[in-house]
Write an enzyme that holds these catalytic residues in place. Structure first.
Site: not given
Length: 318
Positions: A160, A259, A289
């Protein structure tokens, strides 16, 4: 995509995991979210966890968390190294939050992992976190570093926002002629502040990282509304802006189909490949995600996680 469509598109084994998540109000609940602690993990006798303090990017004290596989008592043995930057939208997270993954990667890949507790926005907007991470990366190959790291087998990685920092580190190391990297492991990286891809507009479900959270996080990281200073944003802040990707290390990128970072990840992987960078990409169907951390026993989670850990093994040991 509305919430019903989102849940319908989820992999069947991941639907129940939504009940484990809580909505997040940003920025109002930022401090509350920072207080959350990950569940305790079972110890792994094959990996030791150490803490060390070095001088950070602004000459402050920077805590780093170090994961060392217990492979040999031979003091002459050197191991590959991985600089790992934790996720959290550039505004959340600590190295401890990713202990389980770092221990597993250190054990499986036989590498030493250094994870800096880099400064977070909004208190410390760009470039504080990136400079802390770069300082830690340089420390890993400094002759004074006490860790037995092979300077010729050094990688960066993260998930991320940590993946965004890892991508930025690869660019920064190239441009500053810093440590030579052999690999970059970018897990669903947060790399495009513009949020103008199709996938960035699709995800609005309040229980997962979505468009609304992402817009706020980017504002906090960049210091103010990006629309007010778009012309001054650099590719070290938002790696998708990089005009030239040549000279970067081989890469492995992965992302879930559901995502918001899906398209920017695919586009970055495509551009790396077009720049003659050895690139591997995996898109997991029906996955949101960070799903593999929420539902670690689900079949798609295990497949996804094993694939990127094995990519690290190959990169550091071939």
């Amino acid at each position: 995509m509305n919430n019903e469509q989102f849940e319908h598109a989820l992999h069947p084994e991941l639907k129940a995991s939504l009940g484990l998540l809580q909505p997040l109000q940003l920025p109002e609940q930022l401090e509350q979210a920072r207080q959350l602690r990950p569940p305790a993990m079972e110890p792994n006798e094959r990996v030791t966890i150490q803490e060390y303090y070095i001088v950070g990017g602004s000459h402050q004290s920077l805590r780093i968390r170090i994961y060392v596989p217990v492979r040999s008592t031979d003091s002459e043995t050197t191991l590959p190294g991985l600089l790992w930057t934790h996720g959290g939208g550039y505004i959340l997270g600590t190295p401890e939050g990713e202990d389980r993954l770092c221990v597993d990667m250190a054990d499986t890949a036989g590498c030493i992992i250094v994870s800096p507790d880099y400064r977070l926005a909004p208190e410390h907007p760009y470039p504080a976190g990136l400079e802390d991470a770069y300082t830690a990366l340089c420390w890993m190959v400094d002759p004074a570093c006490p860790l037995p790291i092979r300077a010729d087998r050094l990688a960066v990685g993260g998930a991320s926002a940590g993946g965004g920092l890892a991508a930025a580190l690869a660019l920064l190391a190239r441009d500053r002629r810093g440590p030579k990297l052999c690999f970059q492991l970018l897990l669903y990286p947060m790399i495009d502040y513009r949020n103008d891809t199709a996938s960035s507009h699709e995800i609005h479900h309040p229980l997962v990282w979505n468009r609304e959270y992402n817009l706020i996080a980017w504002k906090l990281y960049l210091g103010n509304d990006p629309a007010n200073h778009a012309e001054s944003i650099t590719y070290y802040e938002s790696p998708s802006l990089a005009p030239d990707l040549t000279g970067l290390p081989p890469a492995y990128l992965c992302v879930g189909q559901l995502d918001p970072f899906r398209d920017e990840t695919i586009q970055y992987a495509t551009r790396l490949a077009q720049s003659s960078i050895a690139t591997e990409l995996h898109v997991q169907p029906g996955a949101y995600h960070g799903f593999e951390n929420v539902a670690p026993t689900a079949t798609p989670s295990q497949r996804f996680r094993n694939a990127y850990i094995q990519a690290l093994v190959r990169a550091l040991n071939e």
